[in-house]
Design a protein around this motif. Structure first.
Motif, PDB file in Angstrom:
ATOM      1  N   SER A 151     -10.327   5.386   0.406  1.00  0.00           N
ATOM      2  CA  SER A 151      -9.251   4.723  -0.330  1.00  0.00           C
ATOM      3  C   SER A 151      -8.317   5.751  -0.955  1.00  0.00           C
ATOM      4  O   SER A 151      -7.087   5.612  -0.879  1.00  0.00           O
ATOM      5  CB  SER A 151      -9.826   3.812  -1.420  1.00  0.00           C
ATOM      6  OG  SER A 151     -10.492   2.703  -0.844  1.00  0.00           O
ATOM      7  N   SER A 184     -12.186  -0.803   2.303  1.00  0.00           N
ATOM      8  CA  SER A 184     -11.432   0.295   1.703  1.00  0.00           C
ATOM      9  C   SER A 184      -9.941   0.093   1.945  1.00  0.00           C
ATOM     10  O   SER A 184      -9.502  -0.096   3.085  1.00  0.00           O
ATOM     11  CB  SER A 184     -11.867   1.636   2.298  1.00  0.00           C
ATOM     12  OG  SER A 184     -10.950   2.665   1.963  1.00  0.00           O
ATOM     13  N   SER A 185      -9.162   0.151   0.912  1.00  0.00           N
ATOM     14  CA  SER A 185      -7.716  -0.068   1.033  1.00  0.00           C
ATOM     15  C   SER A 185      -7.025   1.033   1.820  1.00  0.00           C
ATOM     16  O   SER A 185      -5.908   0.851   2.304  1.00  0.00           O
ATOM     17  CB  SER A 185      -7.090  -0.160  -0.364  1.00  0.00           C
ATOM     18  OG  SER A 185      -7.340   1.031  -1.107  1.00  0.00           O
TER      19      SER A 185
END
Length: 310
Positions: A151, A184-185
């Motif tokens: 991220s 996860s971004s």
């Protein structure tokens, strides 16, 4: 028999949503690099992005060793950039969890360097191959720590218009935590290695992968499925693929809603010549253009093919 399998096309990715990524080595042989680039040029439509592995750069707890390679990076990156294909080189390629935790401990510096290096060389992002095997990662928070790192890195890359991809696999407890990684971004795509050889249980492998990615993201936009074109019956490898089995595999990915394929690997030398079989270009063009024959239109061929994949 696949002839009895009913493929559902509802909810599948459209041609504009589909992608085909390729992994291959660079900077080892200038002749091979040139031949690979020529192949990409000849089949540009089926190269959505490439993830080149540059063995000259090693991990040292940071990624700073990428600096100072302007000439040799330009030798292989320049032709790829000229073709307009997004280039996401291997940023991390290790199977040592101790090294990876050193990266986690140095996240801020790693992320800053990774972004700056990508901008310096004009890369469109980075690819990560971390397989926690020697020694295995025994940290009870290993999935969360990997996801947090991804991220941090991916979000910083996104801020400057770049991507982050990572390979995953069913054989690793860490990398098989597709839900956590997909959530996860920072991650743009998980690329599944477990289907390279078209194992007999590939459908269940894909099903589990897709199910867990959906659980993490609500969609399959981050789910890429690997194909090992080197399993062609030559150079000591079993023959896992022919035109029919390749198309059957792709049909299954499409039927389950998948829209991304990951090809391993491109190697146009005199010995390996991967992909060796010309049918791959047709199958991949069909996939990318959403013209892959459905089970119905392909029925005659299915019934006539004695070696149809089970």
């Amino acid at each position: 028999m696949l002839g009895a399998l009913l493929f559902c096309v509802a909810g599948t990715a459209s041609s504009s949503q589909r992608s085909i990524s390729w992994w291959f080595d660079v900077a080892e042989d200038a002749t091979v690099d040139a031949a690979n680039a020529a192949t990409i040029k000849s089949h540009r439509s089926v190269f959505t992005r490439v993830m080149p592995y540059n063995a000259k750069v090693r991990l040292d707890g940071n990624v700073s060793l990428w600096w100072g390679h302007d000439d040799d990076v330009a030798a292989w990156n320049g032709p790829l950039q000229a073709l307009g294909v997004p280039v996401l080189p291997y940023l991390i390629d290790i199977d040592n969890s101790t090294q990876m935790h050193a990266v986690y401990d140095n996240t801020s510096a790693v992320v800053a360097d990774a972004v700056a290096i990508a901008q310096h060389y004009g890369f469109q992002g980075w690819f990560i191959d971390y397989e926690d095997e020697y020694p295995p990662d025994t940290d009870p928070q290993k999935s969360a720590k990997l996801a947090a790192f991804l991220s941090s890195l991916g979000n910083a890359l996104h801020a400057v218009g770049k991507q982050l991809t990572i390979c995953v696999a069913s054989w690793s407890a860490l990398l098989a935590d597709y839900t956590t990684i997909a959530a996860s971004s920072g991650v743009d795509e998980l690329q599944l290695m477990s289907t390279y050889s078209r194992p007999g249980n590939y459908k269940s492998v894909i099903d589990e992968f897709f199910s867990k990615v959906r659980a993490g993201t609500g969609s399959l936009s981050k789910a890429g499925v690997g194909i090992g074109v080197y399993y062609d019956g030559r150079n000591g490898y079993e023959k896992a693929w022919d035109e029919d089995s390749a198309r059957a595999f792709v049909l299954y990915v499409i039927a389950q809603g998948g829209g991304a394929l990951n090809m391993f690997r491109l190697l146009k030398d005199e010995v390996h010549d991967w992909p060796h079989d010309s049918f791959w270009w047709t199958v991949l063009e069909e996939f990318l253009n959403a013209t892959t024959p459905t089970a119905t239109t392909y029925q005659t061929r299915i019934q006539a093919t004695a070696h149809w994949a089970s």
